[in-house]
Design a protein around this motif. Structure first.
Motif, PDB file in Angstrom:
ATOM      1  N   ASN A  59      -0.433   2.564  -9.825  1.00  0.00           N
ATOM      2  CA  ASN A  59       0.785   2.333  -9.052  1.00  0.00           C
ATOM      3  C   ASN A  59       0.553   1.715  -7.683  1.00  0.00           C
ATOM      4  OD1 ASN A  59       2.864   3.232 -10.831  1.00  0.00           O
ATOM      5  ND2 ASN A  59       2.147   5.325 -10.530  1.00  0.00           N
ATOM      6  N   GLY A  60      -0.647   1.188  -7.424  1.00  0.00           N
ATOM      7  CA  GLY A  60      -0.843   0.523  -6.152  1.00  0.00           C
ATOM      8  C   GLY A  60      -2.202   0.771  -5.533  1.00  0.00           C
ATOM      9  N   LEU A 114       0.822  -1.214   0.000  1.00  0.00           N
ATOM     10  CA  LEU A 114       0.000   0.000   0.000  1.00  0.00           C
ATOM     11  C   LEU A 114       0.850   1.255   0.000  1.00  0.00           C
ATOM     12  CD1 LEU A 114      -2.134  -2.174   1.063  1.00  0.00           C
ATOM     13  CD2 LEU A 114      -3.283  -0.196   2.064  1.00  0.00           C
ATOM     14  N   LEU A 115       0.391   2.259  -0.747  1.00  0.00           N
ATOM     15  CA  LEU A 115       1.039   3.560  -0.759  1.00  0.00           C
ATOM     16  C   LEU A 115       0.575   4.363   0.455  1.00  0.00           C
ATOM     17  CD1 LEU A 115       0.585   4.466  -4.537  1.00  0.00           C
ATOM     18  CD2 LEU A 115       2.633   3.541  -3.433  1.00  0.00           C
ATOM     19  N   MET A 116       1.479   5.153   1.034  1.00  0.00           N
ATOM     20  CA  MET A 116       1.174   5.915   2.243  1.00  0.00           C
ATOM     21  C   MET A 116       1.647   7.363   2.113  1.00  0.00           C
ATOM     22  SD  MET A 116      -0.302   3.944   4.544  1.00  0.00           S
ATOM     23  CE  MET A 116      -0.598   2.186   4.772  1.00  0.00           C
ATOM     24  N   ASP A 161       4.485   0.230   0.807  1.00  0.00           N
ATOM     25  CA  ASP A 161       5.359   0.378  -0.365  1.00  0.00           C
ATOM     26  C   ASP A 161       6.328   1.516  -0.078  1.00  0.00           C
ATOM     27  OD1 ASP A 161       6.585   0.830  -2.779  1.00  0.00           O
ATOM     28  OD2 ASP A 161       4.764   0.590  -3.968  1.00  0.00           O
ATOM     29  N   ASN A 162       7.560   1.179   0.283  1.00  0.00           N
ATOM     30  CA  ASN A 162       8.539   2.182   0.682  1.00  0.00           C
ATOM     31  C   ASN A 162       9.210   2.887  -0.488  1.00  0.00           C
ATOM     32  OD1 ASN A 162       8.489   2.079   3.622  1.00  0.00           O
ATOM     33  ND2 ASN A 162       9.276  -0.017   3.403  1.00  0.00           N
ATOM     34  N   SER A 163       8.835   2.523  -1.699  1.00  0.00           N
ATOM     35  CA  SER A 163       9.446   3.171  -2.864  1.00  0.00           C
ATOM     36  C   SER A 163       8.893   4.570  -3.096  1.00  0.00           C
ATOM     37  CB  SER A 163       9.221   2.322  -4.116  1.00  0.00           C
ATOM     38  OG  SER A 163       7.832   2.257  -4.442  1.00  0.00           O
ATOM     39  N   PHE A 164       7.781   4.883  -2.401  1.00  0.00           N
ATOM     40  CA  PHE A 164       7.147   6.191  -2.613  1.00  0.00           C
ATOM     41  C   PHE A 164       6.368   6.589  -1.375  1.00  0.00           C
ATOM     42  CE2 PHE A 164       3.375   8.662  -3.745  1.00  0.00           C
ATOM     43  CZ  PHE A 164       3.948   9.728  -4.430  1.00  0.00           C
TER      44      PHE A 164
END
Length: 300
Positions: A235-236, A191-193, A216-219
């Motif tokens: 993107n998620g 999950l995006l945060m 999701d630590n990429s963003f």
């Protein structure tokens, strides 16, 4: 000595810079410097060490700043007491809001507040929770509208509404046709945060981690709108508060899915100082906001 001198002193202690303190107080640097010197002469104590690069307050200076903050708060309270008895719903009101509440709550409530309380002059300040709480403590703000957290127990609280969180995903996602979903389905999903500092991030992560989801630590997004754009670009997944979602849940590229019970949610409240003399105003304001927002939430 006057209240203005104390305001100069507090600004200087906060910013540790004469020019910046003068700008904050809307006076020239020589004026501020001169008044600080006069204050030292009157009190017969050195308040700070001065150099070309920085300002370091002495212990006496720090003690006097602490007392000055209390004095200014009490002075404002005198005016507020008189106003609260005579005109509880008139005058200026400085309200702090967090970024995940302000853009979605204000369009709902401002017209209603203006209609019911036309003599109430609102000044709105948006910032993250920890900054707003400090400003509230120091008397810079009258009240806050934000997600209620356990560490706010020392403040007076008026509940405004409970706001459900919904799952946001791309309309091409395999779950896009679901009318509702169990929180447990997020187990193993990325999950995006929001970035650190947003209380919604911590609340959403609490629900997601309990369900077994992975961040999701990429963003990390700076705002809910950035999160929304990432979702529309496939993107998620993410969680969004309901007021940030269109009432019909239709939006190009994005599908919003409510959760089945137990539904993740956050409590939004109006928070003020325990000794605030404007409680009559806050009670009426919170009652009006609660009714207005609940009508909107019921339409989803």
């Amino acid at each position: 000595m006057n209240f203005r001198d104390l305001e100069y002193l507090i600004a200087l202690e906060e910013l540790k810079h004469f020019r910046k303190a003068a700008e904050k107080c809307y006076v020239s640097q020589p004026t501020l410097s001169g008044q600080i010197r006069k204050l030292e002469d009157e009190l017969n104590v050195q308040l700070m060490e001065r150099s070309s690069r920085k300002v370091i307050f002495t212990q006496a200076g720090l003690d006097i700043v602490a007392k000055a903050k209390t004095i200014l708060l009490e002075a404002r309270a005198l005016k507020e007491i008189a106003k609260s008895h005579n005109e509880p719903m008139q005058g200026t009101l400085h309200i702090g809001l967090i970024p995940t509440v302000a853009p979605y709550l204000l369009p709902l409530i401002i017209p209603t507040i203006k209609q019911h309380f036309p003599e109430l002059e609102l000044y709105l300040h948006e910032n993250q929770t920890h900054v707003l709480l400090k400003q509230l403590e120091q008397g810079e703000l009258d009240c806050l509208m934000l997600a209620v957290l356990p560490e706010m127990q020392s403040f007076q609280q008026y509940k405004l509404y409970d706001e459900p969180l919904e799952l946001a995903l791309a309309e091409t996602h395999r779950w896009a046709k679901k009318s509702s979903i169990e929180l447990s389905k997020l187990s193993g999903e990325h999950l995006l945060m929001l970035e650190d500092g947003h209380c919604l991030r911590d609340q959403a992560m609490g629900f997601c981690f309990a369900a077994g989801a992975i961040e999701d630590n990429s963003f990390k997004a700076t705002s809910l709108e950035t999160l929304r754009h990432m979702i529309s670009a496939e993107n998620g997944l993410t969680l969004l508060p309901q007021l940030a979602i269109p009432t019909n849940r239709l939006q190009a590229g994005i599908k919003y899915i409510p959760f089945k019970q137990p539904v993740p949610s956050r409590e939004i409240g109006l928070v003020c100082r325990n000794n605030s003399v404007r409680k009559v105003c806050f009670e009426q304001l919170s009652e009006l906001i609660s009714k207005t927002v609940q009508a909107k939430l019921d339409s989803y």
